[in-house]
Design a protein around this motif. Structure first.
Motif, PDB file in Angstrom:
ATOM      1  N   TYR A 146       6.705  10.308   4.777  1.00  0.00           N
ATOM      2  CA  TYR A 146       6.579  10.860   6.138  1.00  0.00           C
ATOM      3  C   TYR A 146       6.240  12.340   5.976  1.00  0.00           C
ATOM      4  O   TYR A 146       6.970  13.053   5.282  1.00  0.00           O
ATOM      5  N   SER A 147       5.174  12.785   6.596  1.00  0.00           N
ATOM      6  CA  SER A 147       4.761  14.172   6.353  1.00  0.00           C
ATOM      7  C   SER A 147       4.261  14.854   7.624  1.00  0.00           C
ATOM      8  O   SER A 147       3.589  14.224   8.457  1.00  0.00           O
ATOM      9  N   ASP A 148       4.562  16.147   7.749  1.00  0.00           N
ATOM     10  CA  ASP A 148       3.986  16.917   8.856  1.00  0.00           C
ATOM     11  C   ASP A 148       2.879  17.846   8.348  1.00  0.00           C
ATOM     12  O   ASP A 148       2.495  18.788   9.026  1.00  0.00           O
ATOM     13  N   ARG A 149       2.369  17.530   7.140  1.00  0.00           N
ATOM     14  CA  ARG A 149       1.234  18.303   6.586  1.00  0.00           C
ATOM     15  C   ARG A 149       0.028  17.376   6.470  1.00  0.00           C
ATOM     16  O   ARG A 149       0.033  16.435   5.680  1.00  0.00           O
ATOM     17  N   ILE A 150      -0.992  17.668   7.270  1.00  0.00           N
ATOM     18  CA  ILE A 150      -2.165  16.776   7.302  1.00  0.00           C
ATOM     19  C   ILE A 150      -2.811  16.642   5.916  1.00  0.00           C
ATOM     20  O   ILE A 150      -3.377  15.595   5.592  1.00  0.00           O
ATOM     21  N   ALA A 151      -2.680  17.687   5.095  1.00  0.00           N
ATOM     22  CA  ALA A 151      -3.290  17.634   3.756  1.00  0.00           C
ATOM     23  C   ALA A 151      -2.744  16.455   2.951  1.00  0.00           C
ATOM     24  O   ALA A 151      -3.428  15.950   2.044  1.00  0.00           O
ATOM     25  N   ASP A 152      -1.548  15.989   3.280  1.00  0.00           N
ATOM     26  CA  ASP A 152      -0.953  14.882   2.528  1.00  0.00           C
ATOM     27  C   ASP A 152      -1.686  13.552   2.729  1.00  0.00           C
ATOM     28  O   ASP A 152      -1.445  12.601   1.989  1.00  0.00           O
TER      29      ASP A 152
ATOM     30  N   PHE B 105       0.832  -1.208   0.000  1.00  0.00           N
ATOM     31  CA  PHE B 105       0.000   0.000   0.000  1.00  0.00           C
ATOM     32  C   PHE B 105       0.868   1.261   0.000  1.00  0.00           C
ATOM     33  O   PHE B 105       1.845   1.346   0.762  1.00  0.00           O
ATOM     34  N   ALA B 106       0.499   2.223  -0.828  1.00  0.00           N
ATOM     35  CA  ALA B 106       1.149   3.539  -0.780  1.00  0.00           C
ATOM     36  C   ALA B 106       0.729   4.176   0.542  1.00  0.00           C
ATOM     37  O   ALA B 106      -0.468   4.319   0.809  1.00  0.00           O
ATOM     38  N   THR B 107       1.700   4.498   1.383  1.00  0.00           N
ATOM     39  CA  THR B 107       1.383   4.854   2.770  1.00  0.00           C
ATOM     40  C   THR B 107       1.984   6.204   3.149  1.00  0.00           C
ATOM     41  O   THR B 107       3.174   6.445   2.920  1.00  0.00           O
ATOM     42  N   VAL B 108       1.156   7.057   3.738  1.00  0.00           N
ATOM     43  CA  VAL B 108       1.647   8.334   4.265  1.00  0.00           C
ATOM     44  C   VAL B 108       1.483   8.304   5.781  1.00  0.00           C
ATOM     45  O   VAL B 108       0.392   8.012   6.280  1.00  0.00           O
ATOM     46  N   VAL B 109       2.570   8.565   6.492  1.00  0.00           N
ATOM     47  CA  VAL B 109       2.479   8.713   7.951  1.00  0.00           C
ATOM     48  C   VAL B 109       2.522  10.200   8.246  1.00  0.00           C
ATOM     49  O   VAL B 109       3.474  10.884   7.850  1.00  0.00           O
ATOM     50  N   TYR B 110       1.515  10.668   8.962  1.00  0.00           N
ATOM     51  CA  TYR B 110       1.477  12.090   9.319  1.00  0.00           C
ATOM     52  C   TYR B 110       1.703  12.242  10.820  1.00  0.00           C
ATOM     53  O   TYR B 110       1.172  11.468  11.633  1.00  0.00           O
ATOM     54  N   ASP B 111       2.490  13.235  11.182  1.00  0.00           N
ATOM     55  CA  ASP B 111       2.649  13.621  12.589  1.00  0.00           C
ATOM     56  C   ASP B 111       2.949  15.105  12.630  1.00  0.00           C
ATOM     57  O   ASP B 111       3.682  15.615  11.767  1.00  0.00           O
ATOM     58  N   LEU B 112       2.393  15.780  13.623  1.00  0.00           N
ATOM     59  CA  LEU B 112       2.680  17.212  13.853  1.00  0.00           C
ATOM     60  C   LEU B 112       4.153  17.432  14.144  1.00  0.00           C
ATOM     61  O   LEU B 112       4.722  18.464  13.820  1.00  0.00           O
ATOM     62  N   ASP B 113       4.740  16.418  14.819  1.00  0.00           N
ATOM     63  CA  ASP B 113       6.075  16.533  15.378  1.00  0.00           C
ATOM     64  C   ASP B 113       7.087  15.930  14.388  1.00  0.00           C
ATOM     65  O   ASP B 113       7.176  14.716  14.238  1.00  0.00           O
ATOM     66  N   SER B 114       7.878  16.806  13.730  1.00  0.00           N
ATOM     67  CA  SER B 114       8.768  16.261  12.697  1.00  0.00           C
ATOM     68  C   SER B 114       9.909  15.439  13.303  1.00  0.00           C
ATOM     69  O   SER B 114      10.419  14.528  12.642  1.00  0.00           O
ATOM     70  N   ALA B 115      10.272  15.720  14.567  1.00  0.00           N
ATOM     71  CA  ALA B 115      11.309  14.897  15.203  1.00  0.00           C
ATOM     72  C   ALA B 115      10.784  13.467  15.389  1.00  0.00           C
ATOM     73  O   ALA B 115      11.517  12.486  15.190  1.00  0.00           O
ATOM     74  N   ALA B 116       9.502  13.359  15.757  1.00  0.00           N
ATOM     75  CA  ALA B 116       8.906  12.016  15.933  1.00  0.00           C
ATOM     76  C   ALA B 116       8.883  11.283  14.583  1.00  0.00           C
ATOM     77  O   ALA B 116       9.130  10.072  14.523  1.00  0.00           O
ATOM     78  N   LEU B 117       8.604  12.016  13.514  1.00  0.00           N
ATOM     79  CA  LEU B 117       8.609  11.395  12.177  1.00  0.00           C
ATOM     80  C   LEU B 117      10.006  10.869  11.833  1.00  0.00           C
ATOM     81  O   LEU B 117      10.149   9.790  11.266  1.00  0.00           O
ATOM     82  N   GLY B 118      11.027  11.643  12.200  1.00  0.00           N
ATOM     83  CA  GLY B 118      12.412  11.228  11.951  1.00  0.00           C
ATOM     84  C   GLY B 118      12.738   9.947  12.707  1.00  0.00           C
ATOM     85  O   GLY B 118      13.350   9.019  12.152  1.00  0.00           O
ATOM     86  N   ARG B 119      12.280   9.870  13.967  1.00  0.00           N
ATOM     87  CA  ARG B 119      12.534   8.655  14.761  1.00  0.00           C
ATOM     88  C   ARG B 119      11.810   7.464  14.146  1.00  0.00           C
ATOM     89  O   ARG B 119      12.306   6.343  14.117  1.00  0.00           O
ATOM     90  N   CYS B 120      10.608   7.736  13.646  1.00  0.00           N
ATOM     91  CA  CYS B 120       9.800   6.666  13.033  1.00  0.00           C
ATOM     92  C   CYS B 120      10.526   6.116  11.795  1.00  0.00           C
ATOM     93  O   CYS B 120      10.647   4.898  11.622  1.00  0.00           O
ATOM     94  N   LYS B 121      11.047   7.023  10.975  1.00  0.00           N
ATOM     95  CA  LYS B 121      11.747   6.588   9.757  1.00  0.00           C
ATOM     96  C   LYS B 121      13.003   5.779  10.120  1.00  0.00           C
ATOM     97  O   LYS B 121      13.279   4.734   9.522  1.00  0.00           O
ATOM     98  N   SER B 122      13.746   6.270  11.134  1.00  0.00           N
ATOM     99  CA  SER B 122      14.966   5.537  11.540  1.00  0.00           C
ATOM    100  C   SER B 122      14.625   4.123  12.006  1.00  0.00           C
ATOM    101  O   SER B 122      15.335   3.163  11.680  1.00  0.00           O
ATOM    102  N   LEU B 123      13.528   4.019  12.780  1.00  0.00           N
ATOM    103  CA  LEU B 123      13.150   2.688  13.273  1.00  0.00           C
ATOM    104  C   LEU B 123      12.744   1.783  12.096  1.00  0.00           C
ATOM    105  O   LEU B 123      13.138   0.610  12.043  1.00  0.00           O
ATOM    106  N   HIS B 124      11.979   2.349  11.159  1.00  0.00           N
ATOM    107  CA  HIS B 124      11.621   1.553   9.973  1.00  0.00           C
ATOM    108  C   HIS B 124      12.877   1.056   9.261  1.00  0.00           C
ATOM    109  O   HIS B 124      12.982  -0.121   8.926  1.00  0.00           O
ATOM    110  N   ASP B 125      13.836   1.967   9.037  1.00  0.00           N
ATOM    111  CA  ASP B 125      15.049   1.586   8.308  1.00  0.00           C
ATOM    112  C   ASP B 125      15.794   0.471   9.054  1.00  0.00           C
ATOM    113  O   ASP B 125      16.271  -0.494   8.451  1.00  0.00           O
TER     114      ASP B 125
END
Ligand code: 3HC
Length: 285
Positions: free
Chosen positions: A74-80, A28-48
């Motif tokens: 990974y996006s911090d824009r809810i519109a995505d 599935f084409a997947t977008v993860v949204y979070d207000l907190d871009s640092a949390a998104l960075g941690r999420c990407k590192s864990l995925h990798d």
């Protein structure tokens, strides 16, 4: 059929990150949204890290990992996430926060989009009141931690959830490599209604000096073939989360037998929340 190609996940913590990983791994084409871009960075590192480990163990090929990573945004824009065919919310367990998010989404997503919450105990019928006439497309998708490992999705039908929505979500869960099991909307659903009183009882057993925490866990692990004892599992889930779920059940089921054990509450007051604070029932390095 589920009719889903694009999955939007709100919240990039342990649950949201796990759900996004599993969605991307399964095509599935997947977008993860979070207000907190640092949390998104941690999420990407864990995925990798988890993808690399999967290649090392021979569970995924390098090409499969590249494809899965290519499907993840990974996006911090809810519109995505507004163009998603399903949005799965996995933010903090507060009804008011979740309702605000869904209210905003209801006006922005298409008429076919399914709105799902990964809540562990909050009423789906109540959350669905935030989406107006889209309540028929509102549903609970309760995943279990660690999401990539645990097979179950508990699918919760609210009062207004349509049969079509339930069928689409059951099919989607299967396409995500999970086994979906339906349940109706009562506080704690099935899983936490049975799990949390067991954990709570383990705290009473410890509080009353029936056995040491290590021994309570050993008895339950070896005697019942549970992968973790109830006290270790409480640390893994988070003691604050356990108290919260007990409180939701005590109120929602209107029964004092779901009150949290005083010792469990005391540890939370002391800031001993489990794995996340490296100290709960047990201490962690
Ligand atoms: N993410 C991805 N994979 C993980 C992971 C994580 N966070 N943690 C462990 N794994 C994988 C490991 O990579 C390993 O994979 P492999 O078999 O391919 O090598 C596999 O899981 C086993 O891990 P380990 O060998 O490190 O450790 P264990 O054998 O002790 O298993 C465990 C760890 C899977 C967590 C196991 O102890 C377990 O199943 N515990 C019970 C978990 C449980 O009950 N979860 C539900 C909690 S309740 C909930 O979520 C609902 C909520 O509403 C409260």
């Amino acid at each position: 059929m589920h009719g889903v190609e694009r999955v939007g996940v709100i919240g990039s913590g342990q649950m949201g990150g796990g759900i996004a990983q599993v969605a991307a791994q399964n095509g599935f084409a997947t977008v993860v949204y979070d207000l907190d871009s640092a949390a998104l960075g941690r999420c990407k590192s864990l995925h990798d890290k988890l993808f690399n480990r999967a290649v090392e163990k021979g569970k995924m090929s390098a090409e499969q990992v590249r494809d899965a990573q290519g499907r993840l945004t990974y996006s911090d824009r809810i519109a995505d996430i507004h163009g998603s065919d399903i949005v799965i919310e996995a933010v903090v367990e507060k009804a008011s926060v979740k309702k605000d998010i869904f209210k905003g989404l209801a006006g922005a997503v298409s008429d076919r989009t399914i709105l799902a919450s990964n809540t562990s105990s909050i009423s789906i019928t109540d959350l669905a009141t935030s989406v107006g006439d889209k309540a028929d497309r509102f549903i609970g998708m309760h995943f279990f931690n660690p999401v990539p490992v645990m097979k179950l999705v508990e699918v919760i039908n609210g009062l207004a959830t349509s049969k079509e929505t339930t069928e689409r979500v059951l099919a989607l869960s299967t396409a995500m490599g999970k086994t979906a099991v339906p349940a109706n909307d009562r506080a704690g659903f099935v899983s936490n209604r049975i799990l949390m009183p067991m954990i709570n009882e383990a705290f009473y057993t410890w509080m009353e000096g029936v056995a040491e925490p290590e021994h309570i866990d050993e008895i339950m692990k070896l005697g019942m073939a549970h992968p973790m004892g109830p006290l270790r599992l409480a640390d893994f889930i988070g003691l604050d989360t356990c108290v919260h779920i007990m409180e939701v059940m005590a109120e929602g089921l209107n029964n004092p037998r779901y009150r949290a054990c005083p010792l469990l509450k005391q540890l939370v007051v002391a800031g001993r929340l489990g794995d996340k604070t490296k100290h709960g029932v047990f201490k962690y390095e």
